[in-house]
Motif scaffolding. Structure first.
Motif, PDB file in Angstrom:
ATOM      1  N   ALA A  23       0.820  -1.129  -0.016  1.00 46.23           N
ATOM      2  CA  ALA A  23      -0.009   0.116   0.013  1.00 46.23           C
ATOM      3  C   ALA A  23       0.914   1.351  -0.004  1.00 46.23           C
ATOM      4  N   GLU A  24       0.145   2.371  -0.510  1.00 49.70           N
ATOM      5  CA  GLU A  24       1.270   3.527  -0.659  1.00 49.70           C
ATOM      6  C   GLU A  24       0.386   4.394   0.680  1.00 49.70           C
ATOM      7  N   LEU A  25       1.099   5.123   1.356  1.00 46.08           N
ATOM      8  CA  LEU A  25       0.561   6.111   2.212  1.00 46.08           C
ATOM      9  C   LEU A  25       0.771   7.555   1.588  1.00 46.08           C
ATOM     10  N   ARG A  26      -0.517   8.088   1.559  1.00 47.60           N
ATOM     11  CA  ARG A  26      -0.657   9.444   0.835  1.00 47.60           C
ATOM     12  C   ARG A  26      -1.333  10.512   1.712  1.00 47.60           C
ATOM     13  N   ARG A  27      -1.121  11.717   1.234  1.00 49.05           N
ATOM     14  CA  ARG A  27      -1.923  13.023   1.530  1.00 49.05           C
ATOM     15  C   ARG A  27      -1.623  13.364   3.062  1.00 49.05           C
ATOM     16  N   MET A  28      -0.838  12.825   3.626  1.00 44.12           N
ATOM     17  CA  MET A  28      -0.524  13.268   5.207  1.00 44.12           C
ATOM     18  C   MET A  28      -0.400  14.626   5.353  1.00 44.12           C
ATOM     19  N   TYR A  29      -0.994  15.275   6.369  1.00 40.94           N
ATOM     20  CA  TYR A  29      -1.161  16.578   6.408  1.00 40.94           C
ATOM     21  C   TYR A  29      -1.472  16.752   8.095  1.00 40.94           C
ATOM     22  N   VAL A  30      -1.122  17.729   8.586  1.00 38.50           N
ATOM     23  CA  VAL A  30      -1.434  18.366  10.096  1.00 38.50           C
ATOM     24  C   VAL A  30      -1.377  19.678   9.947  1.00 38.50           C
ATOM     25  N   ARG A  31      -2.775  20.213  10.272  1.00 42.23           N
ATOM     26  CA  ARG A  31      -2.490  21.839  10.277  1.00 42.23           C
ATOM     27  C   ARG A  31      -1.509  22.456  11.178  1.00 42.23           C
ATOM     28  N   PRO A  32      -1.038  23.368  10.699  1.00 46.91           N
ATOM     29  CA  PRO A  32       0.256  24.034  11.406  1.00 46.91           C
ATOM     30  C   PRO A  32       0.047  24.584  13.059  1.00 46.91           C
TER      31      PRO A  32
ATOM     32  N   ARG B  78       2.254  11.277  14.006  1.00 41.95           N
ATOM     33  CA  ARG B  78       2.586   9.827  14.265  1.00 41.95           C
ATOM     34  C   ARG B  78       1.159   9.243  14.218  1.00 41.95           C
ATOM     35  N   GLN B  79       0.204   9.680  15.061  1.00 42.67           N
ATOM     36  CA  GLN B  79      -0.942   8.804  15.209  1.00 42.67           C
ATOM     37  C   GLN B  79      -1.651   8.534  13.879  1.00 42.67           C
ATOM     38  N   MET B  80      -1.591   9.454  13.027  1.00 44.88           N
ATOM     39  CA  MET B  80      -2.246   9.254  11.501  1.00 44.88           C
ATOM     40  C   MET B  80      -1.299   8.215  10.871  1.00 44.88           C
ATOM     41  N   ILE B  81      -0.139   8.121  11.005  1.00 43.33           N
ATOM     42  CA  ILE B  81       0.420   6.895  10.402  1.00 43.33           C
ATOM     43  C   ILE B  81       0.061   5.601  11.024  1.00 43.33           C
ATOM     44  N   VAL B  82       0.227   5.587  12.404  1.00 43.30           N
ATOM     45  CA  VAL B  82      -0.043   4.323  12.909  1.00 43.30           C
ATOM     46  C   VAL B  82      -1.513   3.934  12.478  1.00 43.30           C
TER      47      VAL B  82
ATOM     48  N   ALA C 117      11.942  18.141   5.007  1.00 43.16           N
ATOM     49  CA  ALA C 117      13.002  17.628   5.798  1.00 43.16           C
ATOM     50  C   ALA C 117      12.415  17.180   7.221  1.00 43.16           C
ATOM     51  N   ALA C 118      11.353  17.714   7.419  1.00 44.94           N
ATOM     52  CA  ALA C 118      10.599  17.271   8.629  1.00 44.94           C
ATOM     53  C   ALA C 118       9.701  16.095   8.461  1.00 44.94           C
ATOM     54  N   ALA C 119       8.984  15.891   7.348  1.00 45.34           N
ATOM     55  CA  ALA C 119       8.339  14.866   6.998  1.00 45.34           C
ATOM     56  C   ALA C 119       9.416  13.484   6.777  1.00 45.34           C
ATOM     57  N   ILE C 120      10.492  13.892   6.226  1.00 44.04           N
ATOM     58  CA  ILE C 120      11.480  12.818   6.031  1.00 44.04           C
ATOM     59  C   ILE C 120      11.663  12.159   7.270  1.00 44.04           C
ATOM     60  N   ALA C 121      12.006  13.388   8.214  1.00 44.60           N
ATOM     61  CA  ALA C 121      12.604  12.845   9.643  1.00 44.60           C
ATOM     62  C   ALA C 121      11.312  12.037  10.541  1.00 44.60           C
ATOM     63  N   LEU C 122      10.135  12.202  10.112  1.00 48.99           N
ATOM     64  CA  LEU C 122       9.026  11.834  10.917  1.00 48.99           C
ATOM     65  C   LEU C 122       8.945  10.176  10.457  1.00 48.99           C
ATOM     66  N   TYR C 123       8.863  10.157   9.001  1.00 44.68           N
ATOM     67  CA  TYR C 123       8.905   8.673   8.607  1.00 44.68           C
ATOM     68  C   TYR C 123      10.113   7.919   9.030  1.00 44.68           C
ATOM     69  N   GLN C 124      11.178   8.266   9.001  1.00 43.42           N
ATOM     70  CA  GLN C 124      12.449   7.561   9.452  1.00 43.42           C
ATOM     71  C   GLN C 124      12.248   7.338  10.950  1.00 43.42           C
ATOM     72  N   SER C 125      11.836   8.507  11.716  1.00 42.47           N
ATOM     73  CA  SER C 125      11.580   7.639  13.131  1.00 42.47           C
ATOM     74  C   SER C 125      10.523   7.024  13.298  1.00 42.47           C
ATOM     75  N   SER C 126       9.528   6.758  12.421  1.00 37.37           N
ATOM     76  CA  SER C 126       8.499   5.816  12.588  1.00 37.37           C
ATOM     77  C   SER C 126       8.891   4.310  11.997  1.00 37.37           C
ATOM     78  N   GLY C 127      10.156   4.175  11.389  1.00 39.21           N
ATOM     79  CA  GLY C 127      10.477   3.025  11.009  1.00 39.21           C
ATOM     80  C   GLY C 127      10.523   2.839   9.649  1.00 39.21           C
ATOM     81  N   TYR C 128      10.621   3.851   8.896  1.00 40.23           N
ATOM     82  CA  TYR C 128      10.370   3.900   7.611  1.00 40.23           C
ATOM     83  C   TYR C 128      11.932   3.983   6.921  1.00 40.23           C
ATOM     84  N   ARG C 129      12.318   2.971   5.938  1.00 39.57           N
ATOM     85  CA  ARG C 129      13.603   3.153   5.525  1.00 39.57           C
ATOM     86  C   ARG C 129      13.700   3.613   4.196  1.00 39.57           C
TER      87      ARG C 129
END
Length: 144
Positions: A66-75, A84-88, A111-123
């Protein structure tokens, strides 16, 4: 935060995705693409105090993936762990649909999104195009 599955034409979802696209265009990351809802995508909206403040989606992407898409949180709601809750939640939905491999493609300048995915276990896997990166995560099987 309450996380709800919403239809592709939900007005709160549309407002969140419009805000996401506006932010990406203003930052120079996105060159003015327009959101077109897909019926084969499952959309989730994160709700705080009755207001949609976050969204994410997943779409089948080949056998078992599956592909994760459209991730967004209002500023105003960032920094509270909502992304992170949305990813889970997306991972749980994809796993329940027998899609244990999740992929996400991003602009390399996020950069912030990349860091989020990496810290959530994505490689990170092989770059897919100039300026874009792909991450993957294999989810553990559900215990029945």
């Amino acid at each position: 935060m309450l996380i709800e599955i919403r239809p592709s034409l939900d007005p709160e979802l549309a407002a969140l995705i419009t805000a996401q696209q506006r932010e990406l265009v203003e930052s120079g990351v996105l060159a003015g693409r327009i959101f077109e809802p897909d019926d084969d995508v499952e959309y989730l909206v994160g709700v705080v105090n009755g207001r949609g403040v976050a969204c994410a989606a997943w779409q089948a992407h080949g056998p078992g993936a599956a592909e994760l898409r459209r991730m967004y949180v209002r500023p105003a709601f960032r920094g509270r762990g909502l992304a992170r809750q949305m990813i889970v939640a997306i991972e749980e939905e994809a796993l329940a649909a027998d899609r244990p491999l999740l992929r996400v493609e991003l602009e390399s300048g996020l950069a912030a999104a990349i860091a989020l995915y990496q810290s959530s276990g994505y490689r990170q896997v092989t770059p897919i195009a100039p300026g874009r990166v792909r991450f993957e995560k294999r989810l553990p099987a559900l215990v029945q």
